[in-house]
Scaffold this active site. Structure first.
Site, PDB file in Angstrom:
ATOM      1  N   ASP A 183       9.090   4.190  -0.944  1.00  0.00           N
ATOM      2  CA  ASP A 183      10.166   5.185  -0.989  1.00  0.00           C
ATOM      3  C   ASP A 183      11.235   4.856   0.066  1.00  0.00           C
ATOM      4  O   ASP A 183      12.448   4.822  -0.222  1.00  0.00           O
ATOM      5  CB  ASP A 183       9.538   6.567  -0.714  1.00  0.00           C
ATOM      6  CG  ASP A 183      10.439   7.730  -1.082  1.00  0.00           C
ATOM      7  OD1 ASP A 183      11.515   7.483  -1.649  1.00  0.00           O
ATOM      8  OD2 ASP A 183      10.053   8.878  -0.800  1.00  0.00           O
ATOM      9  N   ILE A 220       9.809  -4.488  -4.587  1.00  0.00           N
ATOM     10  CA  ILE A 220      10.353  -3.925  -5.831  1.00  0.00           C
ATOM     11  C   ILE A 220      11.884  -3.802  -5.783  1.00  0.00           C
ATOM     12  O   ILE A 220      12.542  -3.834  -6.824  1.00  0.00           O
ATOM     13  CB  ILE A 220       9.677  -2.565  -6.158  1.00  0.00           C
ATOM     14  CG1 ILE A 220       9.853  -2.229  -7.648  1.00  0.00           C
ATOM     15  CG2 ILE A 220      10.186  -1.456  -5.255  1.00  0.00           C
ATOM     16  CD1 ILE A 220       8.953  -1.131  -8.146  1.00  0.00           C
ATOM     17  N   GLY A 270       6.835   3.825   3.253  1.00  0.00           N
ATOM     18  CA  GLY A 270       6.393   2.913   2.198  1.00  0.00           C
ATOM     19  C   GLY A 270       7.500   2.484   1.257  1.00  0.00           C
ATOM     20  O   GLY A 270       8.638   2.233   1.666  1.00  0.00           O
ATOM     21  N   SER A 313       0.716   5.769  -5.511  1.00  0.00           N
ATOM     22  CA  SER A 313      -0.368   6.514  -4.822  1.00  0.00           C
ATOM     23  C   SER A 313      -1.356   5.647  -4.044  1.00  0.00           C
ATOM     24  O   SER A 313      -2.268   6.195  -3.425  1.00  0.00           O
ATOM     25  CB  SER A 313      -1.167   7.415  -5.795  1.00  0.00           C
ATOM     26  OG  SER A 313      -0.440   8.578  -6.109  1.00  0.00           O
ATOM     27  N   THR A 314      -1.197   4.321  -4.071  1.00  0.00           N
ATOM     28  CA  THR A 314      -2.215   3.484  -3.398  1.00  0.00           C
ATOM     29  C   THR A 314      -1.894   3.209  -1.930  1.00  0.00           C
ATOM     30  O   THR A 314      -2.609   2.456  -1.270  1.00  0.00           O
ATOM     31  CB  THR A 314      -2.436   2.138  -4.122  1.00  0.00           C
ATOM     32  OG1 THR A 314      -1.239   1.350  -4.017  1.00  0.00           O
ATOM     33  CG2 THR A 314      -2.790   2.346  -5.574  1.00  0.00           C
ATOM     34  N   GLY A 315      -0.811   3.803  -1.421  1.00  0.00           N
ATOM     35  CA  GLY A 315      -0.477   3.666  -0.001  1.00  0.00           C
ATOM     36  C   GLY A 315      -0.973   4.884   0.760  1.00  0.00           C
ATOM     37  O   GLY A 315      -2.172   5.171   0.766  1.00  0.00           O
ATOM     38  N   VAL A 316      -0.044   5.633   1.320  1.00  0.00           N
ATOM     39  CA  VAL A 316      -0.453   6.800   2.120  1.00  0.00           C
ATOM     40  C   VAL A 316      -1.150   7.875   1.285  1.00  0.00           C
ATOM     41  O   VAL A 316      -1.893   8.685   1.828  1.00  0.00           O
ATOM     42  CB  VAL A 316       0.724   7.446   2.903  1.00  0.00           C
ATOM     43  CG1 VAL A 316       1.245   6.508   3.974  1.00  0.00           C
ATOM     44  CG2 VAL A 316       1.847   7.880   1.995  1.00  0.00           C
ATOM     45  N   TYR A 317      -0.950   7.874  -0.020  1.00  0.00           N
ATOM     46  CA  TYR A 317      -1.627   8.866  -0.870  1.00  0.00           C
ATOM     47  C   TYR A 317      -3.077   8.481  -1.185  1.00  0.00           C
ATOM     48  O   TYR A 317      -3.801   9.229  -1.851  1.00  0.00           O
ATOM     49  CB  TYR A 317      -0.831   9.144  -2.152  1.00  0.00           C
ATOM     50  CG  TYR A 317       0.379  10.049  -1.944  1.00  0.00           C
ATOM     51  CD1 TYR A 317       0.727  10.524  -0.680  1.00  0.00           C
ATOM     52  CD2 TYR A 317       1.172  10.440  -3.020  1.00  0.00           C
ATOM     53  CE1 TYR A 317       1.832  11.353  -0.480  1.00  0.00           C
ATOM     54  CE2 TYR A 317       2.281  11.272  -2.842  1.00  0.00           C
ATOM     55  CZ  TYR A 317       2.596  11.721  -1.565  1.00  0.00           C
ATOM     56  OH  TYR A 317       3.691  12.541  -1.386  1.00  0.00           O
TER      57      TYR A 317
END
Ligand code: ADP
Length: 177
Positions: A34, A11, A32, A121-125
């Protein structure tokens, strides 16, 4: 009319007016996407985030968003939003939908034409990827009529799994709304 486009990749390299960061409520970077955004944007972004006011839910509550400059990134602004940690509350889908809706509304309020989203939210969350994609697509479709300046919405998938899920749900790699 606007188009929703599916993109595979990073991104931080997207040539759009705004990119959305899947941040945590502290807004000072993390892992991630971020971490990738903060690394690419540089020190100015971190320092701007540090100056943001802190409330009871950190610098940004779940489902809300905060707009900052973009440092060295090619976009004009970074829209930081905080996705839900999957399973920690009952209203995960509503909160995840709010991330997409509020970020799109913020970009629209700035008169922007284009915005790129990661798969929030589809990574560590840990949000199930298929459910998260359904929420993302419907929230964007529902919000676009309120943001007439927005002509392009990119879903930037970092992995092939998310890309395939979106491709199936969208019936291809682009959708005109
Ligand atoms: P969250 O805490 O919201 O789950 P993550 O950053 O762990 O955030 O993951 C969100 C999504 O971002 C994941 O699908 C992950 O693969 C993806 N991602 C990681 N790095 C990048 C990047 N540089 N560009 C786009 N997406 C990325």
């Amino acid at each position: 009319m606007a188009s929703i486009e599916l993109v595979s990749g990073d991104i931080t390299t997207q040539k759009v007016d705004a990119i959305v960061n899947a941040a945590n409520s502290g807004l000072l970077g993390g892992g991630g996407v971020d971490g990738a955004i903060h690394r690419a944007a540089g020190r100015d972004l971190y320092e701007e985030c540090l100056r943001l006011p802190e409330g009871p839910y950190g610098r940004c509550p779940t489902g809300e968003c905060v707009v900052t400059g973009a440092g060295r990134l090619p976009c004009k602004k970074v829209i930081h939003t905080v996705g839900p940690v999957y399973g920690s509350r009952e209203n995960d889908a509503a909160l995840l939908g709010n991330c997409y809706r509020n970020s799109l509304l913020a970009a629209g309020a700035l008169g922007f034409e284009s915005i790129a989203f990661p798969n929030i939210s589809t990574g560590v969350y840990n949000y199930p990827k298929d459910e998260a994609a359904r929420v993302a697509i419907s929230a964007v479709r529902e919000t676009l009529p309120q943001t007439p300046s927005i002509k392009r919405v990119l879903f930037v998938c970092f992995g092939s799994e998310n890309y395939s899920i979106y491709e199936k749900l969208m019936g291809g790699n682009a959708l005109d709304i």
